[in-house]
Design a protein around this motif. Structure first.
Motif, mmCIF file in Angstrom:
data_model
loop_
_atom_site.group_PDB
_atom_site.id
_atom_site.type_symbol
_atom_site.label_atom_id
_atom_site.label_comp_id
_atom_site.label_asym_id
_atom_site.label_seq_id
_atom_site.Cartn_x
_atom_site.Cartn_y
_atom_site.Cartn_z
ATOM 1 N N LEU A 56 44.666 32.312 43.686
ATOM 2 C CA LEU A 56 45.720 30.940 44.577
ATOM 3 C C LEU A 56 46.923 31.406 43.982
ATOM 4 N N ASN A 57 47.598 30.101 44.649
ATOM 5 C CA ASN A 57 49.219 31.216 44.857
ATOM 6 C C ASN A 57 50.124 30.640 43.714
ATOM 7 N N LYS A 58 49.735 29.074 42.767
ATOM 8 C CA LYS A 58 50.043 28.852 41.380
ATOM 9 C C LYS A 58 49.474 29.229 40.147
ATOM 10 N N GLU A 59 48.942 30.595 40.907
ATOM 11 C CA GLU A 59 48.346 31.036 39.004
ATOM 12 C C GLU A 59 47.827 32.347 39.428
ATOM 13 N N THR A 60 47.886 32.595 38.103
ATOM 14 C CA THR A 60 48.233 34.014 36.938
ATOM 15 C C THR A 60 47.201 34.467 37.342
ATOM 16 N N LEU A 61 46.746 35.688 36.913
ATOM 17 C CA LEU A 61 45.249 36.869 37.117
ATOM 18 C C LEU A 61 45.085 35.724 35.894
ATOM 19 N N ASP A 62 45.417 35.604 35.164
ATOM 20 C CA ASP A 62 44.351 35.511 33.950
ATOM 21 C C ASP A 62 44.131 33.820 34.048
ATOM 22 N N ASP A 63 44.512 33.128 34.898
ATOM 23 C CA ASP A 63 44.109 31.510 35.202
ATOM 24 C C ASP A 63 42.884 31.788 36.147
ATOM 25 N N THR A 64 43.424 32.578 37.173
ATOM 26 C CA THR A 64 42.170 32.703 37.851
ATOM 27 C C THR A 64 40.420 33.129 37.665
ATOM 28 N N ALA A 65 40.907 34.725 36.082
ATOM 29 C CA ALA A 65 40.154 35.014 36.054
ATOM 30 C C ALA A 65 38.928 34.007 34.637
ATOM 31 N N SER A 66 39.954 32.568 34.395
ATOM 32 C CA SER A 66 39.520 32.219 33.127
ATOM 33 C C SER A 66 38.693 31.224 34.403
ATOM 34 N N ARG A 67 39.612 30.603 34.988
ATOM 35 C CA ARG A 67 38.376 29.641 36.524
ATOM 36 C C ARG A 67 37.756 30.293 37.042
ATOM 37 N N VAL A 68 36.851 31.782 37.411
ATOM 38 C CA VAL A 68 35.998 32.257 37.840
ATOM 39 C C VAL A 68 34.825 31.930 36.528
ATOM 40 N N LEU A 69 35.159 32.424 36.199
ATOM 41 C CA LEU A 69 34.464 32.051 34.517
ATOM 42 C C LEU A 69 33.683 31.181 34.095
ATOM 43 N N LYS A 70 34.540 29.750 34.074
ATOM 44 C CA LYS A 70 34.572 28.174 33.500
ATOM 45 C C LYS A 70 33.601 28.065 35.001
ATOM 46 N N GLU A 71 33.954 28.310 36.750
ATOM 47 C CA GLU A 71 32.690 27.886 37.482
ATOM 48 C C GLU A 71 31.505 28.937 37.285
ATOM 49 N N LEU A 72 31.432 30.285 36.614
ATOM 50 C CA LEU A 72 30.533 30.615 36.578
ATOM 51 C C LEU A 72 28.812 30.401 35.591
ATOM 52 N N THR A 73 29.711 30.072 34.612
ATOM 53 C CA THR A 73 29.270 29.833 33.100
ATOM 54 C C THR A 73 29.640 28.705 32.254
ATOM 55 N N ASN A 77 37.707 30.210 26.974
ATOM 56 C CA ASN A 77 37.812 30.837 26.253
ATOM 57 C C ASN A 77 37.446 32.162 25.654
ATOM 58 N N GLN A 78 36.840 32.262 26.852
ATOM 59 C CA GLN A 78 36.091 33.368 25.987
ATOM 60 C C GLN A 78 37.008 34.692 25.984
ATOM 61 N N TYR A 79 36.237 35.728 24.811
ATOM 62 C CA TYR A 79 37.252 36.540 25.187
ATOM 63 C C TYR A 79 37.600 37.603 26.106
ATOM 64 N N ALA A 114 40.278 43.413 38.208
ATOM 65 C CA ALA A 114 39.125 43.383 37.276
ATOM 66 C C ALA A 114 39.538 43.366 36.320
ATOM 67 N N TYR A 115 38.276 42.318 35.052
ATOM 68 C CA TYR A 115 38.715 41.544 34.100
ATOM 69 C C TYR A 115 37.141 42.159 33.779
ATOM 70 N N TYR A 116 36.916 42.498 32.347
ATOM 71 C CA TYR A 116 35.669 41.906 32.013
ATOM 72 C C TYR A 116 35.331 40.353 30.442
ATOM 73 N N PHE A 117 34.272 39.922 30.371
ATOM 74 C CA PHE A 117 34.318 39.269 29.794
ATOM 75 C C PHE A 117 33.285 39.261 29.140
ATOM 76 N N LEU A 118 32.898 38.728 27.636
ATOM 77 C CA LEU A 118 32.251 38.877 26.553
ATOM 78 C C LEU A 118 31.393 37.987 25.907
ATOM 79 N N LEU A 119 30.112 37.791 25.664
ATOM 80 C CA LEU A 119 29.798 36.277 24.810
ATOM 81 C C LEU A 119 28.522 36.769 24.732
ATOM 82 N N ASN A 120 27.407 35.312 24.130
ATOM 83 C CA ASN A 120 26.264 35.752 23.682
ATOM 84 C C ASN A 120 25.314 34.857 24.920
ATOM 85 N N THR A 121 24.332 35.211 25.251
ATOM 86 C CA THR A 121 23.592 34.776 26.633
ATOM 87 C C THR A 121 23.335 33.769 26.267
#
Length: 246
Positions: A56-73, A77-79, A114-121
């Motif tokens: 999104l225009n007002k997002e950083t790349l990190d913001d977008t990645a965090s938004r995508v992860l939150k919507e999915l899972t 605050n995951q690695y 591309a980003y990768y995240f680490l978490l426990n299933t």
């Protein structure tokens, strides 16, 4: 979401790695991509993809990645690590990808970060997931859309290197773990057999691996000692050498 809010040719794709202690498997979280013809007599697309979205225009790349992860899972605050940009002119030119892009109105020349995240299933509740998300072992991936197999495998190679230099594997484990669970995780990521006695001795001698006054519960055989990783202690004594020699 208004089209004007998006940067139409820049996206973020997220490789979500999760470790399953029970199956001793390093997994990737993927979502279903499914499309039928208008009369629903023909299946046009039926495969899996990574989760991603336009920046999104007002997002950083990190913001977008965090938004995508939150919507999915639902997690925050995951690695996470940004590891590469993918911008080949033909990365979206597969026939099924073309059909999907036309139906979604995507830009044919899209560059993805591309980003990768680490978490426990166990942290992810898939029963309520609207994207039909599913865990797949890294070594038995399904048919994937776009260039997502390439992205996943490059993320995996980066993870293998990084897990020997930084204590990121503890992001994949519960807060309390056994030495065997740490060894199983290293073996799962690296695809090698590790000498048990030598590994145990080296890990226990690390000052940032804290022995707890607790043992496993719900175990029929002899319960094992539990440990925890202290990031505070690690940060204080951190050096440029490997976390552990295997």
């Amino acid at each position: 979401m208004e089209e004007l809010d998006k940067i139409l040719n820049i996206s973020v794709d997220c490789v979500v790695f999760g470790y399953d202690i029970t199956t001793k498997s390093l997994n990737v979280l993927l979502i279903k991509r499914f499309l039928e013809s208008e009369n629903k007599k023909e299946i046009l697309v039926d495969d899996y993809v990574l989760t991603g979205y336009h920046v999104l225009n007002k997002e950083t790349l990190d913001d977008t990645a965090s938004r995508v992860l939150k919507e999915l899972t639902g997690l925050t605050n995951q690695y996470k690590k940004q590891f590469k940009a993918f911008g080949s002119p033909d990365r979206l030119m597969n026939e099924k990808d073309q059909i999907w892009i036309k139906s979604e109105g995507f830009n044919l020349r899209t560059i993805t970060i591309a980003y990768y995240f680490l978490l426990n299933t166990e942290e992810v509740d898939l029963k309520k997931n609207k994207h039909q998300a599913k865990w797949f072992p890294i070594n038995t991936l399904p048919i994937l859309g776009f260039d997502h197999e390439k992205i996943i495998l490059e993320a995996y190679e980066d993870l293998k290197v990084k897990c020997l230099r930084e204590p990121i594997i503890f992001e994949l484990l519960p807060d309390k773990f056994t030495i065997n669970e740490v060894q199983d995780l290293y073996q799962s990521i690296l695809g090698i057999e590790i000498d048990n006695r030598n590994f145990r001795r080296k890990l226990i001698n690390k000052k940032y691996i804290i022995a707890l006054d607790e043992k496993q519960i719900g175990i029929s055989k002899k319960p094992a000692q539990l440990y925890m990783f202290s990031k505070d202690i690690y940060d204080k004594i951190h050096k440029t050498n490997y976390l552990i020699s295997i």
